[in-house]
Motif scaffolding. Structure first.
Motif, PDB file in Angstrom:
ATOM      1  N   SER A 273     129.698 110.043  14.283  1.00 46.79           N
ATOM      2  CA  SER A 273     129.492 108.598  14.372  1.00 46.79           C
ATOM      3  C   SER A 273     128.971 108.211  15.755  1.00 46.79           C
ATOM      4  CB  SER A 273     130.832 107.917  14.068  1.00 46.79           C
ATOM      5  OG  SER A 273     130.792 106.540  14.242  1.00 46.79           O
ATOM      6  N   ALA A 274     129.442 108.912  16.791  1.00 50.77           N
ATOM      7  CA  ALA A 274     129.008 108.616  18.159  1.00 50.77           C
ATOM      8  C   ALA A 274     127.503 108.851  18.317  1.00 50.77           C
ATOM      9  CB  ALA A 274     129.786 109.468  19.161  1.00 50.77           C
ATOM     10  N   ILE A 275     127.006 109.955  17.789  1.00 54.99           N
ATOM     11  CA  ILE A 275     125.560 110.200  17.911  1.00 54.99           C
ATOM     12  C   ILE A 275     124.770 109.200  17.072  1.00 54.99           C
ATOM     13  CG2 ILE A 275     123.687 111.796  17.333  1.00 54.99           C
ATOM     14  CD1 ILE A 275     125.385 114.066  18.294  1.00 54.99           C
ATOM     15  N   LEU A 276     125.220 108.960  15.855  1.00 53.58           N
ATOM     16  CA  LEU A 276     124.504 108.006  14.991  1.00 53.58           C
ATOM     17  C   LEU A 276     124.474 106.626  15.631  1.00 53.58           C
ATOM     18  CD1 LEU A 276     126.107 108.974  11.557  1.00 53.58           C
ATOM     19  CD2 LEU A 276     123.859 109.683  12.404  1.00 53.58           C
ATOM     20  N   GLY A 277     125.587 106.221  16.213  1.00 56.52           N
ATOM     21  CA  GLY A 277     125.697 104.875  16.765  1.00 56.52           C
ATOM     22  C   GLY A 277     125.033 104.708  18.121  1.00 56.52           C
ATOM     23  N   ASN A 278     124.984 105.814  18.890  1.00 58.25           N
ATOM     24  CA  ASN A 278     124.462 105.718  20.260  1.00 58.25           C
ATOM     25  C   ASN A 278     123.002 106.130  20.371  1.00 58.25           C
ATOM     26  OD1 ASN A 278     127.115 105.157  20.973  1.00 58.25           O
ATOM     27  ND2 ASN A 278     127.497 107.147  21.912  1.00 58.25           N
ATOM     28  N   GLN A 279     122.578 107.089  19.551  1.00 57.72           N
ATOM     29  CA  GLN A 279     121.294 107.719  19.845  1.00 57.72           C
ATOM     30  C   GLN A 279     120.354 107.934  18.664  1.00 57.72           C
ATOM     31  OE1 GLN A 279     123.314 111.000  22.474  1.00 57.72           O
ATOM     32  NE2 GLN A 279     121.149 110.875  22.997  1.00 57.72           N
ATOM     33  N   LEU A 280     120.878 108.435  17.574  1.00 57.18           N
ATOM     34  CA  LEU A 280     119.998 108.842  16.473  1.00 57.18           C
ATOM     35  C   LEU A 280     120.560 108.352  15.150  1.00 57.18           C
ATOM     36  CD1 LEU A 280     117.391 110.590  15.994  1.00 57.18           C
ATOM     37  CD2 LEU A 280     118.917 112.490  15.437  1.00 57.18           C
ATOM     38  N   PRO A 281     120.108 107.232  14.616  1.00 57.54           N
ATOM     39  CA  PRO A 281     119.081 106.343  15.166  1.00 57.54           C
ATOM     40  C   PRO A 281     119.539 105.487  16.349  1.00 57.54           C
ATOM     41  CG  PRO A 281     119.197 106.173  12.762  1.00 57.54           C
ATOM     42  CD  PRO A 281     120.394 106.947  13.210  1.00 57.54           C
ATOM     43  N   GLY A 282     120.855 105.241  16.534  1.00 53.00           N
ATOM     44  CA  GLY A 282     121.325 104.405  17.642  1.00 53.00           C
ATOM     45  C   GLY A 282     121.569 102.965  17.218  1.00 53.00           C
TER      46      GLY A 282
END
Lengths: 168, 168
Positions: free
Chosen positions: B67-76
């Motif tokens: 969730s951290a990567i999806l929410g912060n960066q990819l897609p963000g």
């Protein structure tokens, strides 16, 4: 005390519910421990301009309540969590009261696996999350004295957790 | 600043990784906010008698890093999380360093949906979690000034989050 159930102690349709109000603190701690600082969760000024109009909880935070039922009650201690499918259907806002329900959907005794239907609804009865869990049940009943009763009530007279059963 | 990517700004194979050491504090806070007090996570004396021999992290805590990567960066920022499949393959222990990798697997521009392969490995390169995420990408690029840079470094000069893009 919380008791882990073997596959023989469960039948299709057995269900447990757990209800919790989502607080701002829950969301900020979840952001801190996972690193998910998406502004939809932490930035009210930003969130006002999104389709949801205010900060929302992380979907994975709500999903954590499923883990709580699996780990505490159904099957409970001794469970090994193998997998989870999640569909996030609607936003959960600060102050929403979410009821998670876990229901035995399929018993596979030859592999000691249990499939459970997992749903979360808000205080208006709206489905916010659906999916299913796959777990391995404890092979023998597991009894654990815990400081926390089901649904978060404290058992003040029992400050330490203690295993009185067995896990294999 | 973190930037949310539209579907047109992503291609199959784009990937982001995030690495974090799991602490006891993470596990205890996760137990507190979700209510999952299973002794496998909180009771070292009990855990010693389990097949894993010591306390393990909640699977859903590790899943939170996706969730951290999806929410912060990819897609963000601007992403809407639609679903997640998770397979928990191996235990994560206190002190383990987990690398989560999110990789674009399928682009569905007609529905603005993106499927991403999600894996977590430990410091020995062992796969501990695998699965896939389904998200709706932001329709327009979203730029957000955040106090936290990617992977948890603080941007001390930017104490407040501020939206400078748009989300629709």
């Amino acid at each position: 005390m919380i008791t882990g159930k073997t596959i023989n102690e469960m039948k299709i349709g057995d269900a447990v519910e757990f209800t919790k109000t989502i607080t701002e603190a829950d969301i900020y701690m979840f952001a801190g421990i996972t690193g998910d600082v998406n502004p939809a969760h932490l930035n009210e000024a930003y969130a006002k301009k999104t389709p949801f109009k205010k900060r929302i909880a992380h979907g994975m935070l709500t999903a954590g309540y499923i883990s709580a039922i699996l780990g505490n009650q159904l099957p409970g201690p001794g469970t090994i969590y193998l997998g989870q499918e999640l569909k996030f259907l609607a936003p959960v806002f600060i102050g929403d009261t979410v009821t998670v329900r876990v229901e035995v959907a399929e018993l596979m005794p030859e592999k000691n696996r249990v499939r459970l239907k997992t749903t979360c609804t808000n205080q208006d009865g709206k489905l916010v999350l659906t999916g299913e869990a796959l777990v391995m049940a404890p092979k023998q009943p597991v009894n654990v004295v815990t400081p926390m009763k089901v649904a978060g009530n404290y058992e003040a007279s029992l400050p330490a957790q203690r295993e009185v059963g067995a896990q294999s």
